[in-house]
Each structure stands twice: as structure tokens, then as C-alpha cells.
Write an enzyme that holds these catalytic residues in place. Structure first.
Site, PDB file in Angstrom:
ATOM      1  N   ASN A  23     -12.681  10.912 -15.453  1.00 25.48           N
ATOM      2  CA  ASN A  23     -11.404  10.914 -16.172  1.00 25.48           C
ATOM      3  C   ASN A  23     -11.475  10.018 -17.406  1.00 25.48           C
ATOM      4  OD1 ASN A  23     -10.170  12.706 -14.456  1.00 25.48           O
ATOM      5  ND2 ASN A  23      -9.000  11.174 -13.336  1.00 25.48           N
ATOM      6  N   LYS A 103      -7.982   0.801  -5.882  1.00 27.67           N
ATOM      7  CA  LYS A 103      -7.313  -0.354  -5.291  1.00 27.67           C
ATOM      8  C   LYS A 103      -5.812  -0.269  -5.568  1.00 27.67           C
ATOM      9  CE  LYS A 103     -10.784  -2.837  -3.633  1.00 27.67           C
ATOM     10  NZ  LYS A 103     -11.810  -1.778  -3.705  1.00 27.67           N
ATOM     11  N   ILE A 104      -5.032  -0.717  -4.594  1.00 26.82           N
ATOM     12  CA  ILE A 104      -3.580  -0.777  -4.760  1.00 26.82           C
ATOM     13  C   ILE A 104      -3.222  -2.123  -5.380  1.00 26.82           C
ATOM     14  CG2 ILE A 104      -1.359  -0.799  -3.558  1.00 26.82           C
ATOM     15  CD1 ILE A 104      -2.623   1.030  -1.451  1.00 26.82           C
ATOM     16  N   VAL A 105      -2.531  -2.087  -6.506  1.00 24.86           N
ATOM     17  CA  VAL A 105      -2.149  -3.330  -7.174  1.00 24.86           C
ATOM     18  C   VAL A 105      -0.905  -3.908  -6.510  1.00 24.86           C
ATOM     19  CG1 VAL A 105      -3.190  -2.604  -9.347  1.00 24.86           C
ATOM     20  CG2 VAL A 105      -0.756  -2.147  -8.927  1.00 24.86           C
ATOM     21  N   ASN A 119      -1.155   6.700 -13.189  1.00 30.23           N
ATOM     22  CA  ASN A 119      -2.129   7.035 -12.150  1.00 30.23           C
ATOM     23  C   ASN A 119      -2.164   8.547 -11.952  1.00 30.23           C
ATOM     24  OD1 ASN A 119      -3.965   6.455  -9.973  1.00 30.23           O
ATOM     25  ND2 ASN A 119      -2.302   6.819  -8.527  1.00 30.23           N
ATOM     26  N   HIS A 121      -3.047  11.634  -8.894  1.00 32.55           N
ATOM     27  CA  HIS A 121      -3.175  11.864  -7.452  1.00 32.55           C
ATOM     28  C   HIS A 121      -3.507  13.336  -7.222  1.00 32.55           C
ATOM     29  CE1 HIS A 121      -2.583  11.358  -3.176  1.00 32.55           C
ATOM     30  NE2 HIS A 121      -1.825  12.431  -3.170  1.00 32.55           N
TER      31      HIS A 121
END
Length: 212
Positions: A23, A103-105, A119, A121
């Protein structure tokens, strides 16, 4: 209501990666093809949560600054989140793009970049959120799935939706084949969306994103 104005200034992007960076490459290619002024944005840095990945190599080949912020190098997840926010903020981005960042911020990052953190998905949210969106769509027997570009909030794939692309599920699909077709649509959609919101500005009204 969050809003980012339109304007002639080229917007600054920081892109976050965790893997191969396809991407990221799609964004780099489009900006090179059209020019930053026409596209509306340029990438000023690429960050990652791990070393030795192709995403960082792509950035380095493009002559871009890179940084790595590993969770294990910090005493807590909160400390990592604050360090990541500081590292990104150093490049003064208008938008932050998760291009396969796995990673989840947390709260500190979102306090700085909420409403500006984009983001992707691999499913049509709100259906099939989480790490296994493609697998879950297949298991459910969905006839169509796709990809979603959305702003990140403090949930898992729950932020306001910017745009979606639809992919038909074929009878012969397995997870890998379906995911590859979704990725093709995802790359095109991400490039289109980032350029549009950079050029035109946008506002967030509750769950609705309006590109101006």
C-alpha cells in the site's frame, strides 16, 4: 466535529507499515506519477513497529526518512504509544496513514492524531472487524465482501467510514485468493481516498465523513 480544510498547500503524510509495504508503494507510485502538487500530498516519513521489513526498504529506496518504534523497547504499551506519537509528530503530518500497520494505537496517539489517522480493513465494515476479516467473511458464507478505508478511533475497526470497495466472493475462493483480490481494490481505494481528502479537505459529523 473534526474537520481538515482544503487548500493549495501540499499535505504532509506519515505512513506506518508492518510488512511488505504494497500500500505504501501504491501511494509512492501515484505521487510520483501525478506529482505531489496535483495529488495533494507527499510522504514525509515512514515508520514501522519492527526492523528488516520490505516496507522500510521501499521507503529507503525512495529516499524517505524512516523510524522504528518497537513495543518491546518500552516498559509498557502506553509508553510505546506515547513514543510512537512523538516519533510521528516530529514530522508534523497533516494525515497519518496505516498501510498495513498491525498494531493498535492508544490514547496518546489518538489524542494527537484522532480524525487524521487513516486505516484500511479487508472487509465491508461494520461486518467482520478484527484481524481475520477475510476468513470470517468466507466462513459466514458472504457473497460479497471488500475493503473499507476509515478513520481510526479507540475501538477495533469502528472508526468513521470514508469509502468502501466491493469484491465478489467466488465459490472456489480460499482465504488467500480472496484476500489477493481485496488487496488490489484496497490499494486503488486508499490511493484515491488519501488524495481526495488531502486536496479537498473533509469533516467528520458523528459517524459520517464528508469530503468537501
Amino acid at each position: 466535529m473534526a474537520a481538515t480544510p482544503a487548500g493549495p498547500a501540499v499535505k504532509r503524510l506519515v505512513v506506518l507499515v508492518s510488512g511488505s509495504g504494497t500500500n505504501l508503494q501504491a501511494l509512492l507510485d501515484e505521487i510520483e506519477r501525478t506529482g505531489a502538487e496535483r495529488y495533494g500530498a507527499r510522504i514525509v516519513a515512514v515508520g514501522a513497529d519492527r526492523d528488516g521489513i520490505e516496507g522500510l526498504a521501499r521507503a529507503e529506496r525512495a529516499g524517505l526518512p524512516t523510524f522504528v518504534c518497537k513495543v518491546k523497547d518500552h516498559e509498557s504499551r502506553e509508553a510505546w504509544d506515547a513514543a510512537l506519537a512523538e516519533a510521528v509528530a516530529a514530522y508534523e503530518p497533516d494525515l497519518v496513514v496505516s498501510a498495513g500497520f498491525m498494531k493498535i494505537v492508544g490514547k496518546e496517539f489518538l489524542a494527537r492524531f484522532g480524525g487524521r489517522f487513516v486505516n484500511t480493513h479487508p472487509a465491508l465494515l461494520p461486518s467482520f472487524p478484527g484481524a481475520h476479516g477475510v476468513r470470517d467473511a468466507l466462513a459466514y458464507g458472504a457473497k460479497v465482501t471488500g475493503c473499507t478505508v476509515h478513520f481510526v478511533d479507540d475501538g477495533v475497526d469502528t472508526g468513521p467510514i470514508i469509502a468502501q470497495g466491493v469484491v465478489e466472493v467466488r465459490d472456489e475462493d480460499d482465504e488467500s485468493a480472496l484476500h489477493e483480490r481485496i488487496k488490489e481494490v484496497e490499494r486503488r481505494l486508499l490511493v484515491e481516498v488519501v488524495g481526495r481528502i488531502a486536496r479537498n479537505g473533509y469533516r467528520i459529523e458523528g459517524r459520517k465523513v464528508v469530503i468537501q
